[in-house]
Write a protein that holds these residues in place. Structure first.
Motif, mmCIF file in Angstrom:
data_model
loop_
_atom_site.group_PDB
_atom_site.id
_atom_site.type_symbol
_atom_site.label_atom_id
_atom_site.label_comp_id
_atom_site.label_asym_id
_atom_site.label_seq_id
_atom_site.Cartn_x
_atom_site.Cartn_y
_atom_site.Cartn_z
ATOM 1 N N THR A 1 0.831 -1.212 0.000
ATOM 2 C CA THR A 1 0.000 0.000 0.000
ATOM 3 C C THR A 1 0.862 1.257 0.000
ATOM 4 N N LEU A 2 1.873 1.285 0.862
ATOM 5 C CA LEU A 2 2.769 2.444 0.891
ATOM 6 C C LEU A 2 3.481 2.631 -0.440
ATOM 7 N N LEU A 3 3.950 1.542 -1.023
ATOM 8 C CA LEU A 3 4.627 1.613 -2.315
ATOM 9 C C LEU A 3 3.692 2.160 -3.392
ATOM 10 N N PHE A 4 2.457 1.677 -3.395
ATOM 11 C CA PHE A 4 1.511 2.140 -4.409
ATOM 12 C C PHE A 4 1.140 3.601 -4.199
ATOM 13 N N LEU A 5 0.980 4.019 -2.958
ATOM 14 C CA LEU A 5 0.696 5.439 -2.691
ATOM 15 C C LEU A 5 1.847 6.311 -3.163
#
Length: 169
Positions: free
Chosen positions: A111-115
């Protein structure tokens, strides 16, 4: 048969992760293949019938929670089916808990990577690097990637895999 146990499930997880990344969908046939393979191999694996029953119970419990998350539009249907199919392999013991915790941590990282990627998507694409829609414009996170990562890191703890490793010597 031992190679099948050690190779097919991770292969299905990898295909699911790639499909989820590129199309934001997970083919039902991957989850069905994992369930079918478990139901075929489990009786021959040396697992007690009670352990096989507990695996089905674990998958049912995971499915119930995932169905509720799906009903509230928190989790995708493909993610719910993949998580359920994978949980079947871990039984109803500590290996299931380790798997689910690993998926949760991987999910946070994904999730952090995609954000981060979405916040920089225009810059990255301006440099000529094509991004899948799941990274550039989609509103949801392809959680199949986190499920696959959790499965890769913990699959060696699944009871059938433990049996297979013992059978190999």
């Amino acid at each position: 048969m031992v190679l099948t146990v050690c190779m097919i499930v991770p292969f299905c997880l990898a295909l699911a992760a790639v499909s989820d990344l590129l199309t934001m969908t997970i083919p039902n046939k991957l989850s069905l293949a994992m369930v079918a393979l478990f139901l075929i191999l489990a009786p021959f694996s040396g697992l007690a019938w009670s352990a096989i029953g507990l695996s089905v119970l674990a998958a049912s419990a995971v499915f119930a929670v995932c169905f509720a998350l799906f009903a509230f539009n928190i989790m995708g249907g493909g993610d719910a089916k993949l998580l359920t199919a994978t949980a079947l392999w871990f039984g109803f013991d500590h290996s299931l808990v380790v798997f689910l915790i690993t998926v949760a941590y991987a999910g946070g990282g994904v999730t952090l990577l995609f954000l981060l990627m979405r916040s920089q998507a225009h810059t990255v694409m301006a440099m000529g690097v094509p991004l899948p829609a799941s990274m550039a414009t989609a509103k949801k996170v392809p959680y199949g990637i986190a499920i696959a990562i959790g499965g890769f890191f913990t699959f060696d703890q699944a009871p059938i895999v433990q049996w297979a490793m013992h059978a190999l010597g």
